[in-house]
Structure formats: structure tokens, C-alpha cells
Design a protein around this motif. Structure first.
Motif, short mmCIF file in Angstrom:
data_model
loop_
_atom_site.label_atom_id
_atom_site.label_comp_id
_atom_site.label_asym_id
_atom_site.label_seq_id
_atom_site.Cartn_x
_atom_site.Cartn_y
_atom_site.Cartn_z
N PHE A 73 -77.17 25.63 77.32
CA PHE A 73 -77.21 26.26 78.64
C PHE A 73 -78.27 27.30 78.53
N ALA A 74 -78.22 28.18 77.77
CA ALA A 74 -79.15 29.40 77.53
C ALA A 74 -80.58 29.05 77.81
N ALA A 75 -80.98 27.84 77.36
CA ALA A 75 -82.32 27.49 77.40
C ALA A 75 -82.76 26.71 78.71
N LEU A 76 -81.72 26.00 79.13
CA LEU A 76 -81.79 25.51 80.54
C LEU A 76 -81.65 26.54 81.65
N ASN A 77 -81.32 27.65 81.47
CA ASN A 77 -80.92 28.74 82.24
C ASN A 77 -82.60 29.30 82.40
N THR A 78 -82.88 29.58 81.07
CA THR A 78 -84.26 30.12 81.16
C THR A 78 -85.40 29.16 82.02
N PHE A 79 -85.29 28.06 82.06
CA PHE A 79 -86.17 26.81 82.78
C PHE A 79 -85.87 27.13 84.16
N THR A 80 -84.46 27.26 84.42
CA THR A 80 -84.23 27.33 86.03
C THR A 80 -84.82 28.71 86.69
N HIS A 81 -84.77 29.71 85.94
CA HIS A 81 -85.14 30.93 86.24
C HIS A 81 -86.70 30.74 86.95
N PHE A 317 -81.68 34.04 73.58
CA PHE A 317 -81.30 35.06 72.04
C PHE A 317 -80.22 34.58 71.67
N GLY A 318 -80.11 34.62 70.19
CA GLY A 318 -78.81 34.22 69.39
C GLY A 318 -78.03 35.35 68.71
N CYS A 319 -76.88 35.54 68.86
CA CYS A 319 -76.06 36.63 68.41
C CYS A 319 -74.93 36.20 67.69
N ASP A 320 -73.91 37.17 67.11
CA ASP A 320 -72.63 37.02 66.88
C ASP A 320 -71.69 37.55 67.90
N ALA A 365 -75.46 31.74 71.91
CA ALA A 365 -76.77 31.74 72.58
C ALA A 365 -76.49 32.11 73.77
N MET A 366 -77.21 33.44 74.29
CA MET A 366 -77.26 33.76 75.75
C MET A 366 -78.84 33.99 76.34
N VAL A 367 -78.89 34.57 77.36
CA VAL A 367 -80.18 35.16 77.98
C VAL A 367 -80.11 36.49 78.16
N LEU A 368 -81.37 37.21 77.63
CA LEU A 368 -81.53 38.51 78.12
C LEU A 368 -82.70 38.51 79.28
#
Length: 446
Positions: A73-81, A317-320, A365-368
Motif C-alpha cells: 500500500f505504501a509503495a502504491l500510494n507513492t505512485f498514485t501521488h 519508509f519502514g518503522c516499528d 511501512a508508511m509514507v512520509l
């Protein structure tokens, strides 16, 4: 000599709590309201303002539901932006289910290939036990996404929408893993019966046919071509007939993913900064892009992310994520809960110690999408999550800079932001890490 817990020991511990009236109040409060609600630091809540000096408008937040597809989802979100901005669309989504189908199919093949590669290893050895523990799962990494996109492209969500099992994956994963463990047993047995490599590959092909059937029945079949029809924000109608997923990716997204690199911060003694790393048996596509990380100091990692945000490009980005998080408020901050003050003793491991002792790892993983700079320094970060609009501030979270320091492990950055020294470091042959290394963890938080 074994030292057992004695009745006197328990009695002493109980007296220590009950002799203090204030501790009794804390105990009663936690029993009724829970740990987090009883220890919330209101000063942290107030300071985590959802306003940022550098901010990218990204639209409505997506929802991965009860699945561990956050990395996808995070990667595809960066694409759709990028796609939304380039083609004047609003809240357009790419099909997460399409990528999910191919990920699970490729992971099945990757697992079976790893079983063949390790076929002479003992069944009760650490490696085979590790492989059998989780044959496949929802989680993933950036380079795994790149392998899928390069091979299969992407499609709009309308072309391959969500299904019951794409958003509720537990039953599907249980069934797939049961079948793959059975397949592993059959492959190892066939090898012991002295079947040839060619015969083993034919057996594996038949196994993959069964996996494809499971996926087709639960997720639907991916299209080979489709018609792309949409109206932009100016109400103008557009149609493109008979386009393939690969053609769609290059025409409507067009990001050359070869120029994006995974930069990590893993401050453990076994991983010096300025070197690259990979992880044995970590991946999803056989023959695909290998996992590769460049380890840097946290200040460098954050500076790279800030540069990309300032250039109006969001950052995977990836986090805990579960560490010091309030899901409802969308706050991530080490000061959010006063555990130390409430319990009267500290919870105090360093980032390196948490990695070494399995208390810390990349889980989500999320998006900054923004950062707040004060005197040129970041103090909080804007995050687009994929838990729907009911979590956080319409789905967006805010993280303090110290939370980023302590609990963020990875960002994906365009190579152009790397210094010449880091570019040279990136080109070096990576150090191979064991499969169970903490940097081999996958983002899969629901």
C-alpha cells in the motif's frame, strides 16, 4: 542451583506495592482503564500538532484492512501521488489486489526454490526450520515490490478490486502455508528417492498450478490487458483500450525504480555505517531484484528524506510502528506514555540493543508526506498510513523527531540525493546477513 520463586518473595513484592497509597491508585487506574490510557502524557498530545512547514498534498488515505500489505500500500500510494498530480485525478487508487496476487504466487515459487536449494540441509536444522516456519505471508520489503512491478506492472483498482480474502488474509495464508509445507515434504521425499533435478522441477510446476488455483479462487485472476477509462477533475473523459499492466505502469506512473535505493539505520556493532547489506533467502521473485540496504547514520537518513520531501516527492519508509503509538490520535512519540513514572522503574534500551535483543524490528511501512522544520531542524513528521480514515487525523499520523530517531529503520530515496561518498558505498558488494537477522524482518503490521 535453581532459585525458585518463594512465597516470602511474593509477599515482599505485594507489600512493596500496597504500602504506598499512590501506587494503589495507579494500580486501580490501570486495572480499569489499561496501561496506555492511564499513562498518557497530555503534553505530548498537545505538542504533536498536525501542521507542517513542508507538506505534500496527497489526498484520501487507503485501507489495507485485516491484511499485512502495508509495504505494498505504501509503495502504491507513492505512485498514485505522482499519477494523481500528472493526470489531474483525485483519490485514484492502483489495485493492491493485483500486486498481492502476484506477490503470493511468486512467494510460493520462491519458497519452493529455497526448499530445493536447502534440500541437503537437516530437517531439524535452523535453516530448514526457519524456512518452514512461515512459507509465505503478507509482509514485504521495497525491493520485493520493485521485482513485482518490473515483471507484472500495475493496474487501476477498478480493474482488479479487493476481495474478501485480499482484505482478510488469515484464512488464505493458513491454507497456502499448509499446502506449501506439504509441498516441501513432497520435494524432500522425492529427492531422497533420487529423482532428478528435471523431475523435481516438474513436480514443483504441478504444485504451482495448485497454488494458482487457490489464488484465482480467492483473489480473482489478474488481467493481461484492460481498458482504462476515467474522468479527470475537469470532468473530461479519457479512454485507453487494450493496454497491458506493464504499459500502464510506464505511461501513467513512469518511475524508473532502478534509481531508488533503500537506506537504513541499523546502529548495531555488526553493521558498520557506509556499507551495504543483503539478507540470505529474503525475497519473493526468483531471479528478481535482490534485497539491498545502505546503512547510514540517522541524521543522514533524515536529511535524505527531507531533501526528497522538499522536492515534492513522498518517501516510503519502514518503522516499528507499535512503539509508543496512539492509533486513535495518530501520534507516535517516545514521550507519549509515562511508563517510567507510573511503574517507578525504567524501560530504557538503546536502538542497537533493541535490535540485538529482538525488542525492535521493522514491522510496518508508511509514507512520509511532510516535515516540520524549526531553525532548519525537524521536530515532527507527517505520515500517510494505510489503516483507513478512522485512524489518526483522517488516516494521517504525526511522529516526533525523537520517535523517528528511535523507531525508524528505513527510507527509500532517489539516488540523486546521495552524496558522492554514499553513491560509491552503494555500488559495493553487499555483506550477506543471516535469514533471521533483524534487518530481514518484513513490514506486515495490520
Amino acid at each position: 542451583m535453581t532459585k525458585k520463586i518463594s512465597a516470602d518473595m511474593v509477599s515482599a513484592f505485594s507489600k512493596q506495592i500496597n504500602k504506598d497509597a499512590q501506587k494503589q491508585v495507579i494500580k486501580d487506574t490501570m486495572i480499569k482503564n489499561g496501561i496506555q490510557a492511564s499513562t498518557t502524557n497530555q503534553a505530548s498530545v498537545i505538542s504533536m500538532n498536525h501542521v507542517f512547514s513542508e507538506e505534500i498534498e496527497t489526498g484520501k488515505v487507503t485501507n489495507q484492512k485485516q491484511s499485512g500489505r502495508c509495504w505494498m500500500f505504501a509503495a502504491l500510494n507513492t505512485f498514485t501521488h505522482k499519477l494523481n498530480e500528472s493526470f489531474n485525478l483525485q483519490d485514484f487508487e492502483l489495485s493492491q489486489n493485483y500486486v498481492n496476487f502476484w506477490d503470493k504466487f511468486e512467494k510460493a515459487n520462491y519458497f519452493l526454490e529455497n526448499i530445493l536449494e536447502s534440500i541437503e540441509e537437516p530437517l531439524d536444522g535452523r535453516l530448514v526450520s526457519w524456512l518452514l516456519d512461515t512459507p509465505q505471508q503478507d509482509g514485504g520489503q521495497w525491493d520485493m515490490l520493485v521485482s513485482l512491478i518490473e515483471k507484472y506492472g500495475v493496474v487501476p483498482k477498478q480493474v482488479m478490486p479487493e476481495t474478501f480474502h485480499s482484505g482478510n488474509s488469515r484464512q488464505l495464508n493458513t491454507l497456502l502455508n499448509a499446502k506449501l509445507r506439504e509441498d516441501a515434504m513432497k520435494l524432500r521425499t522425492s529427492y531422497q528417492q533420487r529423482q532428478s533435478e528435471e523431475e523435481l522441477q516438474q513436480i514443483k510446476k504441478e504444485m504451482l498450478s495448485e497454488i494458482y488455483t487457490i489464488l484465482a479462487y480467492t483473489l480473482g485472476e489478474p488481467p493481461q490487458t484492460f481498458d482504462f477509462e476515467y474522468r479527470d477533475e475537469n470532468k473530461e473523459f479519457h479512454r485507453e483500450a487494450g493496454i497491458t499492466p506493464q504499459e500502464f505502469y510506464w505511461k501513467y506512473v513512469g518511475l524508473d525504480l532502478r534509481y531508488y535505493v533503500s537506506v537504513i539505520n541499523a546502529p548495531t556493532q555488526d553493521k558498520p555505517y557506509g556499507k551495504t547489506y543483503t539478507v540470505q533467502f529474503l525475497g519473493n521473485v526468483a531471479g528478481g531484484k535482490p534485497i539491498k540496504y545502505l546503512n547510514v547514520d540517522m541524521a543522514i537518513l533524515k536529511d535524505l528524506a527531507i531533501q526528497q520531501i522538499k522536492d515534492n516527492e513522498t518517501v516510503w519508509f519502514g518503522c516499528d510502528v507499535a512503539q509508543y503509538m496512539n492509533r486513535d490520535e495518530g501520534i507516535l512519540d517516545p514521550e507519549l506514555y509515562d511508563f517510567d513514572k507510573a511503574f517507578g522503574f525504567s524501560f530504557n534500551m538503546s536502538k542497537a540493543e533493541r535490535l540485538d535483543y529482538k525488542e525492535g524490528m521493522l514491522t510496518h511501512a508508511m509514507v512520509l508526506t511532510g516535515v516540520n522544520l524549526a531553525d532548519g531542524k525537524p521536530n515532527r513528521w507527517k505520515i500517510e498510513n494505510s489503516w483507513g480514515t478512522k485512524a489518526g487525523n483522517d488516516g494521517y499520523f504525526v511522529a516526533s523527531d525523537e520517535w523517528m530517531n528511535q523507531y525508524t529503520y528505513q527510507v527509500v530515496i532517489h539516488k540523486k540525493y546521495l552524496s558522492e561518498e554514499l553513491k560509491k558505498a552503494w555500488e559495493k558488494e553487499p555483506v550477506m546477513l543471516k535469514p533471521w537477522d533483524p534487518m530481514g524482518s518484513l513490514a506486515l503490521m495490520k
